[in-house]
Write an enzyme that holds these catalytic residues in place. Structure first.
Site, mmCIF file in Angstrom:
data_model
loop_
_atom_site.group_PDB
_atom_site.id
_atom_site.type_symbol
_atom_site.label_atom_id
_atom_site.label_comp_id
_atom_site.label_asym_id
_atom_site.label_seq_id
_atom_site.Cartn_x
_atom_site.Cartn_y
_atom_site.Cartn_z
ATOM 1 N N ASP A 20 0.810 -1.186 0.027
ATOM 2 C CA ASP A 20 0.136 -0.017 -0.013
ATOM 3 C C ASP A 20 0.800 1.298 0.051
ATOM 4 O O ASP A 20 1.205 1.756 0.990
ATOM 5 C CB ASP A 20 -0.942 -0.167 1.234
ATOM 6 C CG ASP A 20 -2.027 1.043 1.318
ATOM 7 O OD1 ASP A 20 -2.218 1.368 0.184
ATOM 8 O OD2 ASP A 20 -2.401 1.238 2.166
ATOM 9 N N GLU A 93 -6.807 5.102 -8.550
ATOM 10 C CA GLU A 93 -7.708 5.819 -7.937
ATOM 11 C C GLU A 93 -8.493 6.982 -9.217
ATOM 12 O O GLU A 93 -7.829 7.689 -9.529
ATOM 13 C CB GLU A 93 -7.687 6.511 -6.617
ATOM 14 C CG GLU A 93 -9.056 6.732 -5.988
ATOM 15 C CD GLU A 93 -8.809 6.326 -4.703
ATOM 16 O OE1 GLU A 93 -9.817 6.715 -3.564
ATOM 17 O OE2 GLU A 93 -8.027 5.732 -4.091
ATOM 18 N N LYS A 129 -9.916 2.469 -8.612
ATOM 19 C CA LYS A 129 -10.344 2.329 -7.226
ATOM 20 C C LYS A 129 -11.415 3.357 -7.394
ATOM 21 O O LYS A 129 -11.332 4.623 -7.842
ATOM 22 C CB LYS A 129 -9.222 2.795 -6.357
ATOM 23 C CG LYS A 129 -8.432 1.875 -6.097
ATOM 24 C CD LYS A 129 -7.226 2.452 -5.196
ATOM 25 C CE LYS A 129 -7.720 2.329 -3.647
ATOM 26 N NZ LYS A 129 -6.783 2.510 -2.621
ATOM 27 N N THR A 153 -13.259 1.317 -2.575
ATOM 28 C CA THR A 153 -12.457 1.835 -1.482
ATOM 29 C C THR A 153 -13.237 2.790 -0.521
ATOM 30 O O THR A 153 -14.425 2.836 -0.894
ATOM 31 C CB THR A 153 -11.433 2.438 -1.915
ATOM 32 O OG1 THR A 153 -10.364 2.724 -0.796
ATOM 33 C CG2 THR A 153 -11.626 3.708 -2.741
ATOM 34 N N PHE A 175 -11.959 -0.753 5.365
ATOM 35 C CA PHE A 175 -10.945 -0.034 6.021
ATOM 36 C C PHE A 175 -10.681 -0.657 7.337
ATOM 37 O O PHE A 175 -11.890 -0.764 8.054
ATOM 38 C CB PHE A 175 -11.132 1.341 6.019
ATOM 39 C CG PHE A 175 -10.688 2.129 4.693
ATOM 40 C CD1 PHE A 175 -10.581 1.185 3.641
ATOM 41 C CD2 PHE A 175 -10.375 3.432 4.646
ATOM 42 C CE1 PHE A 175 -9.843 1.969 2.394
ATOM 43 C CE2 PHE A 175 -9.619 3.836 3.576
ATOM 44 C CZ PHE A 175 -9.529 3.303 2.539
#
Length: 322
Positions: A20, A93, A129, A153, A175
């Protein structure tokens, strides 16, 4: 489990490990399968001197583009370098300012895919994303139908992830750390790691619930735990489909050889759902919005996450004008 192996190597036997970060130079040492990025990570990397030449080369190659237009090219440039390191996929993203714009999200996703494909990258190696808003989930449904795979996400609730599964999203990133942050802040002095850490960590519990829901109801969408604050949260989710982990925590796992055990198993899904009295959720638009609205933590963290990604995208644009 062989205790001589590092926790990272043990974890890789149970779960697909994903890096990440936008700092692709740091990820080489950990040999992850995939990598994920977001606007904040790319902004952080783009400000480092060792990536200045990459940023400058993108700007030089597209002198007629505005800073806003250049952002996608920067995201893809970092993604291309990451794909030279990981054997699997990279997540890139869509502009968070499109989080409530389905058609705009779809257009932006197709543009990002076209940039990767112009460099000879198969779209199977790219995950787009998207924020877990109703509009983002509807965009994912259409993109998936057209063969563009999505990584959903900013997910903080079961209803968000259930809707993503119904939309046939390729992968979700629920998350962990941000959920725990919210409860720590809410409980204040009443929080204790003894009572709220480990298996009882609220972020960990959320991902376990999602895992059991997906596996029991046969939802094929991949589950990738994300946003970790410590190694304990990660080890409590060993057995999850994937886990995306920062270089700092990857380094911790690589230097510890304590035993790692499997904590998530699809075989336990049915009993877990029965114990928690979870049934299939209603997922039409009005039901989705009401359930999300009634979850204060998920509502607040989703809004905060979108705001912060918007801010960092604007900071990246400012950086590109210099």
């Amino acid at each position: 489990m062989n205790a001589a192996l590092s926790q990272l190597e043990q974890l890789k036997k149970l779960t697909t490990v994903v890096a990440d970060t936008g700092d692709f130079e740091r990820m080489r040492a950990f040999a992850p399968q995939d990598a994920t990025t977001n606007p904040s990570l790319i902004l952080k990397a783009a400000q480092q001197p060792n990536y200045q030449s990459l940023v400058d080369s993108v700007k030089a190659a597209h002198p007629g583009l505005s800073a806003t237009e250049l952002v996608d090219y920067i995201l893809v440039a970092f993604g291309l370098e990451i794909l030279k390191i990981v054997p699997g996929r990279v997540s890139t993203e869509v502009d968070a300012r499109l989080s409530f714009d389905t058609s705009g999200t779809i257009a932006k996703a197709k543009h990002i895919i076209s940039l990767y494909e112009s460099h000879g990258i198969d779209r199977q190696r790219i995950l787009i994303k998207l924020a877990g808003t109703w509009e983002g989930i509807q965009a994912a449904k259409q993109l998936e139908a057209e063969g563009i795979h999505c990584n959903m996400t900013l997910l903080f609730s079961l209803v968000q992830t259930a809707a993503c599964g119904a939309a046939n999203a390729k992968l979700i990133s629920p998350f962990v750390g941000r959920i725990t942050d919210w409860y720590k802040n809410k409980l204040g002095s009443n929080w204790s790691d003894a009572n709220h850490g480990g298996a009882n960590d609220p972020g960990v519990s959320s991902v376990k619930r999602i895992f059991h829901y997906y596996k029991h109801f046969g939802i094929p969408t991949e589950i990738m735990g994300a946003s970790f604050r410590n190694t304990s949260q990660i080890l409590e989710l060993a057995g999850c489909d994937l886990l995306t982990i920062s270089p700092e925590i990857l380094a911790e796992l690589s230097t510890n050889s304590n035993a790692v055990s499997k904590k998530l198993d699809p075989a336990n899904a049915a009993k877990a759902l029965n114990d928690e009295k979870i049934t299939p959720l209603k997922l039409d638009e009005s039901s989705f919005r009401l359930q999300l609205n009634n979850d204060a933590m998920a509502t607040e963290k989703l809004a905060e996450g979108i705001r912060n990604f918007c801010i960092d995208t604007e900071k990246l644009e400012t950086l590109l004008t210099k």
